[in-house]
Design an enzyme around this catalytic site. Structure first.
Site, mmCIF file in Angstrom:
data_model
loop_
_atom_site.group_PDB
_atom_site.id
_atom_site.type_symbol
_atom_site.label_atom_id
_atom_site.label_comp_id
_atom_site.label_asym_id
_atom_site.label_seq_id
_atom_site.Cartn_x
_atom_site.Cartn_y
_atom_site.Cartn_z
ATOM 1 N N HIS A 1 43.465 48.520 40.860
ATOM 2 C CA HIS A 1 44.110 48.232 41.140
ATOM 3 C C HIS A 1 45.275 47.757 40.349
ATOM 4 C CE1 HIS A 1 48.572 49.706 42.388
ATOM 5 N NE2 HIS A 1 49.037 47.983 42.471
ATOM 6 N N GLU A 2 45.354 46.541 41.112
ATOM 7 C CA GLU A 2 45.180 45.131 40.233
ATOM 8 C C GLU A 2 45.273 44.845 39.087
ATOM 9 O OE1 GLU A 2 47.463 43.531 41.804
ATOM 10 O OE2 GLU A 2 47.074 44.832 43.466
ATOM 11 N N HIS B 1 47.115 46.104 36.741
ATOM 12 C CA HIS B 1 48.276 45.480 36.128
ATOM 13 C C HIS B 1 47.645 44.479 35.449
ATOM 14 C CE1 HIS B 1 51.529 46.734 39.384
ATOM 15 N NE2 HIS B 1 50.842 46.858 39.920
ATOM 16 N N HIS C 1 47.393 45.884 31.998
ATOM 17 C CA HIS C 1 49.259 46.403 31.134
ATOM 18 C C HIS C 1 49.492 44.570 30.706
ATOM 19 C CE1 HIS C 1 53.524 47.955 32.327
ATOM 20 N NE2 HIS C 1 53.135 48.152 31.128
#
Length: 749
Positions: free
Chosen positions: A514-515, A518, A521
């Site tokens: 998940h991190e 980020h 991105h």
């Protein structure tokens, strides 16, 4: 050792002191204020704004952006250290600067000459139309930010707005301090009989917590060395740090111990928490929450909004409070039948363990028993197959296949050495021995950016996991300044203990993915206008799309094959355990969905309420939401809200729903990979180019539709959540339902 480019502008953490950072912040603010003072006299109307030279206006804006780099850097470093290495010195300096930072931010947001330069550019329609999309988008977002900073308010109201902003920044920091202090103040020595059921890794965690307890007691003078020496070895202590807490709640046979720990966790920073900070002050967040809501409402009224939820939604994809509330309640209705089945399953198994009345402190424990019985799966049994090193190398292999990028780690022997810009080889300094630094390269070995991993729980580090986009991709051609993106990815995972490497639970693996989503991105952006590069400028209810999207590869057989191998034998995850792991993906998904909706709806409603709620009103609202949404009774003493840092100390106020909103997007985006093949390089290239590379330079809805070729719909989310009849869900809904509107309205994606 991999050479590090000076374009990364790495921080010399080894020689970074809080007082030095404080002086740098103050100097940066002074320099920026001096620049603003030199701008032309205030322009009060559209006609005089039109009289400004447009090209010069843009030059002034770029110059001011560049001046602010120094502030972004010094304050960013200090804020980061306050999150990962908090101590009295760092905290004091950080908090002393908050009012000054708030005053500066408000001054900029209300600065009429600067505002007029943005207006002049927009008013020159031909000039504005000729701008690159990223610059045009940044100017549009800046104008909105000026309005939300009170630029149009009379002077007296601007002063009031500034005072509110300053007070809010201080209150939010104090809220966060209280949660951290309350979490780390708790220590419960354990008796031998209370250890029953704990796994080998769990015992190692509570033993490590015991050593930390001893160190704190010696440092504080609460116990003498002789008293410490008299304690048994190992000395087992339960704490509220997440790895320890979850180990006990999941495996401890002692139900009273689980209830004791649960109560301690859900009453942190509340009227039931008797701990105090170093100054002897109460850690109760009750009145701070009241003040925050009251000040947010005052801010909303000054800006012409009915409530703070409207302020929050003015910068998001969703149009209004009713739309978000309908979205959440509709999703809850879809999740409830599955959640009720989840609960019935837990209750059935609880009977087998002598638990007639299932309580919240039983849920994780019984859920683990169900997994072992129904799926022949135990988190502890599969933990040895997820050593951190293998998970990380597999993660890197996955993104290389998806996006054609390569990750190279800086050698560990450079730890804590200084950055040396006078040599060809720059060494990466780190703030802690556990931290690792990596560089990211494109397929042609072109450097993209750099990132740090700080993954283990420790004292002085706030809980949770997050990505901090510390440094954006940015170019300032006038001074030939090139800046590549750098970010911090932080977790609170199980550390290496007893000489063994860190072994992750699959939940921790999913969090890491998940991190890293980020992080990608932030790092893969091709935008060089800092305000809309990477995650900057992305609507808050879309910013979770890449992160939740990345989780899918931690749940796919091909992905799991790349991130798993037994820590001792190197053997792959056996097929029966892989099948069990994939089968358990939807386990308890209904209850988990309702829990997140409960949080999101509570957040939305307390910020939509006017007049602002007091503490009793906050608790009443939370209880009301639970009555509507939850299917498991919550104890009266539960004070979850007092530790809800996302909304009282983070950026999610009236925006926690964003997790569910973005999950709809991410599920639908991943369905494209399911159609084309999850490692399809062309689909990966398309996702990179339409979502990851463009950052906030276009509205999120446009980016998503450019990738998917259509608006999003809810089918994939329901299917990925394991809900029945998901396939025909949207077809059977009425035209006015929130989910049906998700594919037709301009903002409900």
């Amino acid at each position: 050792m991999t050479s590090i480019s000076p374009e990364l502008h790495l921080v010399d953490f080894a020689n970074t002191a809080p007082n030095t950072l404080q002086q740098q912040v103050i100097s940066a603010i002074d320099a920026a204020n001096a620049f603003l003072d030199e701008l032309a006299i205030t322009v009060d109307n559209k006609e005089s704004a039109n009289a400004l030279d447009t090209k010069q206006a843009l030059t002034d804006i770029k110059n001011f952006d560049h001046i602010n780099l120094a502030l972004d850097r010094s304050w960013g470093i200090l804020s980061h250290l306050n999150s990962v290495m908090s101590n009295d010195e760092i905290r004091q300096v950080h908090h002393e600067l908050l009012p000054k930072l708030s005053a500066y931010g408000t001054w900029v947001g209300q600065h009429q000459p600067l505002f007029s330069r943005y207006q002049a550019i927009v008013n020159d329609k031909a000039f504005f139309a000729a701008l690159e999309p990223a610059r045009a988008r940044a100017i549009e977002l800046a104008l909105r930010s000026f309005e939300l900073s009170g630029v149009a308010l009379p002077k007296a109201e601007q002063d009031k707005f500034a005072a509110i902003q300053s007070k809010l920044s201080t209150l939010s920091a104090t809220f966060s301090d209280h949660v951290l202090d309350a979490t780390q103040a708790y220590a419960l020595p354990l008796k031998a009989e209370q250890l029953a059921g704990l796994t080998e890794s769990g015992l190692a965690l509570v033993a490590d917590a015991g050593e930390q307890f001893k160190a704190r007691e010696i440092a504080s003078g609460a116990l003498t060395q002789a008293e410490i020496d008299a304690l048994p070895t190992p000395y087992y202590v339960a704490s509220l740090n997440i790895p320890v807490y979850l180990a006990i709640m999941t495996h401890a046979d002692d139900r009273n111990l689980r209830e004791t720990l649960y109560r301690a966790y859900v009453t942190r920073a509340s009227e039931f928490d008797e701990h105090a900070n170093a100054k002897g002050e109460s850690l109760n967040n009750a009145d701070i929450m009241r003040q925050i809501l009251q000040l947010r409402e005052q801010k909303a009224k000054l800006l012409g909004f009915d409530n703070y939820a409207e302020v929050s939604l003015s910068t998001k994809m969703a149009d209004n409070v009713a739309e978000v509330e309908n979205f959440l309640r509709d999703l809850a209705a879809q999740a409830t039948p599955t959640a009720e089945q989840d609960l019935a399953q837990l209750q059935k198994y609880a009977q087998d363990y002598g638990i007639k009345d299932l309580q919240p402190w039983d849920s994780a424990y019984i859920a683990e028993k169900v997994k072992q019985s129904e799926f022949s799966l135990s988190q502890e049994e599969i933990r040895p197959y997820f050593p951190l090193a293998k998970v990380v190398s597999g993660l890197f292999a996955i993104v290389e296949r998806l996006y054609g990028i390569k990750v190279k780690e800086q050698s560990n022997d450079s730890a804590n050495k200084s950055v040396n810009d006078n040599t060809d080889e720059v060494l990466a300094s780190r703030w802690h021995d556990d931290v690792r630094f990596y560089q990211l390269f494109d397929a042609d070995d072109h450097l993209i950016g750099g990132f740090y991993f700080d993954l283990f729980a420790r004292s002085g580090k706030r809980g949770g996991a997050w990505m901090s986009g510390f440094q954006s991709r940015y170019t300032y051609a006038e001074q030939d300044h090139q800046q590549l993106p750098v970010c911090f990815m932080v977790g609170n995972f199980t550390p290496a203990l007893d000489g063994k490497p860190s072994l992750l639970t699959h939940d921790e693996v999913v969090t890491l993915f998940h991190e890293f989503g980020h992080g990608l991105h932030h790092l893969l952006t091709q935008v060089t206008v800092g305000d809309v590069a990477g995650v900057n400028g992305v609507e808050w209810d879309a910013v979770e799309l890449p992160s939740q999207f990345m989780e899918n590869w931690a749940w796919d057989a091909e992905g799991i094959a790349l991130i798993s191998s037994h820590v001792k034998t190197g053997a792959p995850l056996p097929k029966e355990k892989l099948d069990a792991l994939l089968a358990v993906k939807h386990f308890q998904s209904g209850m988990q969905m309702l829990r997140q909706i409960e949080f999101a709806l509570f957040d939305l409603l307390i910020h939509a309420q006017t007049p602002a709620l007091d503490y009793d009103g906050i608790l009443t609202t939370l209880n009301s939401v639970r009555q509507d949404i939850a299917i498991v009774q919550t104890p009266d003493y539960n004070r979850f809200a007092n530790g809800f840092s996302h909304i009282f100390a983070g950026g999610y106020a009236a925006g926690y729903y964003s997790y569910k909103w973005a999950e709809l997007l991410s599920a639908d985006a991943f369905s494209k990979f399911e159609e084309d093949g999850i490692f399809n390089p062309m689909t990966g290239k398309a996702f990179r180019e339409t979502i990851l590379s463009v950052g906030g330079s276009f509205p999120a809805k446009v980016n998503f539709e450019n990738f998917r070729g259509r608006s999003a719909n809810i089918d994939a989310l329901l299917r990925h959540s394991g809900f029945a009849d998901a396939k025909n869900h949207t077809k059977n809904q009425t035209k006015n339902s929130a989910a049906a509107n998700a594919s037709t309205t301009s903002k409900v994606i």
